[in-house]
Write an enzyme that holds these catalytic residues in place. Structure first.
Site, PDB file in Angstrom:
ATOM      1  N   ALA A 240      53.637   0.611  39.695  1.00 43.96           N
ATOM      2  CA  ALA A 240      52.504   0.003  39.002  1.00 43.96           C
ATOM      3  C   ALA A 240      52.110  -1.304  39.684  1.00 43.96           C
ATOM      4  O   ALA A 240      52.971  -2.054  40.144  1.00 43.96           O
ATOM      5  CB  ALA A 240      52.846  -0.271  37.539  1.00 43.96           C
ATOM      6  N   ASP A 241      50.823  -1.538  39.737  1.00 40.26           N
ATOM      7  CA  ASP A 241      50.312  -2.825  40.210  1.00 40.26           C
ATOM      8  C   ASP A 241      49.878  -3.701  39.044  1.00 40.26           C
ATOM      9  O   ASP A 241      49.821  -4.915  39.179  1.00 40.26           O
ATOM     10  CB  ASP A 241      49.142  -2.605  41.169  1.00 40.26           C
ATOM     11  CG  ASP A 241      49.615  -2.129  42.534  1.00 40.26           C
ATOM     12  OD1 ASP A 241      49.667  -2.961  43.442  1.00 40.26           O
ATOM     13  OD2 ASP A 241      49.941  -0.944  42.682  1.00 40.26           O
TER      14      ASP A 241
END
Length: 359
Positions: A240-241
């Site tokens: 995830a960013d």
């Protein structure tokens, strides 16, 4: 991956280059790498380590700071952090890391030398913390997936690169695979090539081979549905960013597609996310700024006509409804009975303040 070289200045940090095919391994100065495609946790680390190197080892920068008083020296460093913040808009880890540095500077003695020492000490702390957090994510993720599937061994699918090459070491989503392998609970792992920049085929495939993961296989992005139907998959685990308050998750382009395919085959999708990637300031994924990359990345990798117009978003947003759990080093966030995620509640319960960051 980051590390200190042997027989070198102890304040110089090396970044393993991951933008080329890994037929040869070499390192470069981190101050030149931020705008390249690297993992979200590593973006934050490189920014802070690069800042530490700049203000402690760069003779030009040291000269500019030499005659500044405390307030002006802090402003000087702040301008450098403001510039670093412009490099990658989607990955929230970068902004949280810079905010941490700001708080460290506020507590430091108001002298240039004290500020420099504070930055480098915090950068070194971040390096150690990242590896520890990744191992915790791996173990908690392994527990969650084995419990969810009810199996002794599981078949995983992942996308992009979330391993040691995207972090300080061990990895997030690929760290979950590592933790399962350490328990002899990983039956197989399939990595999507992750076009157009091919982080899966260049980096994840390399790590799978180096770690001797069982039945590691590289597949085309478009083969995920066929794999789930014909060979079977027990779980998808991705990085995830940025994770929003409602659980919507920004990650490498193609993750949204993969989540839809998984839903169609009743395969659970887990997001492996450091606590610093939780962003409760954004209500939903609709508010995430998505970085767009040059057309040349598609044209060169796909051998398309040079003048062909391209749309090349680096990330997409997976709606929370397709996510079975968000794995952090502090625990796994799961949907409530009505299917919604309470990310703010989790953050509040695990933080001394209400911001999505570690103190």
């Amino acid at each position: 991956m980051v590390g200190y070289p042997q027989n070198a200045d102890s304040r110089f940090v090396l970044i393993l280059v991951t933008i080329h095919m890994l037929h040869q391994l070499f390192y470069i100065d981190p101050t030149s790498i931020l705008r390249r495609r690297i993992g979200a946790p590593l973006i934050a680390l490189v920014a802070c380590l690069g800042l530490a190197i700049d203000i402690n080892c760069n003779e030009k920068t040291k000269g500019e700071m030499a005659d500044l008083d405390g307030a002006k020296a802090k402003d000087f460093i702040q301008k450098k952090m403001d510039y670093l913040a412009t490099s990658r808009p989607t990955a929230v880890n970068l902004f949280n890391a810079l905010e941490e540095v700001n708080e460290i500077l506020d507590k430091a003695e108001a002298t240039p030398s004290a500020y420099c020492k504070a930055v480098i000490h915090h950068a070194e702390f971040m390096l150690e913390r990242d590896i520890s957090d990744n191992k915790s994510i791996g173990n908690k993720g392994a527990d969650a997936i084995l419990k969810k599937t009810g199996k002794e061994t599981v078949r995983l699918v992942t996308i992009c690169n979330t391993g040691s090459l995207a972090t300080a070491g061990y990895g997030t989503a690929l760290g979950v695979a590592r933790a399962l392998q350490e328990r002899s609970a990983l039956a197989s792992i399939h990595a999507l090539e992750t076009r157009p920049y091919n982080q899966g085929s260049r980096l994840t495939a390399f790590e799978i081979l180096e770690e001797n993961m069982p039945n590691g296989t590289l597949i085309c992005d478009s083969a995920a549905a066929a794999l789930m139907k014909t060979k079977g998959v027990d779980a998808v685990v991705v990085g995830a960013d940025r994770v929003c308050a409602n659980g919507d998750t920004a990650n490498k382009i193609g993750t949204y597609n993969l989540s839809i395919v998984a839903a169609a085959h009743n395969v659970p999708v887990y997001v492996a996310s450091p606590f610093t990637t939780l962003d409760t300031s954004l209500e939903s994924g609709d508010l995430i700024e998505i970085e767009e990359r040059p057309a040349s990345e598609i044209i060169e990798s796909g051998k398309a006509p040079a003048k062909m117009p391209c749309w090349n978003p680096a990330f997409d947003v997976t709606p929370a409804k397709y996510i079975s759990g968000i794995i952090t080093e502090k625990g796994v966030i799961v949907p409530s009975e009505n299917g919604t995620f309470d990310v703010p509640g989790f953050v509040e319960a695990h933080s001394s303040n209400k911001k999505a960051k570690i103190q």
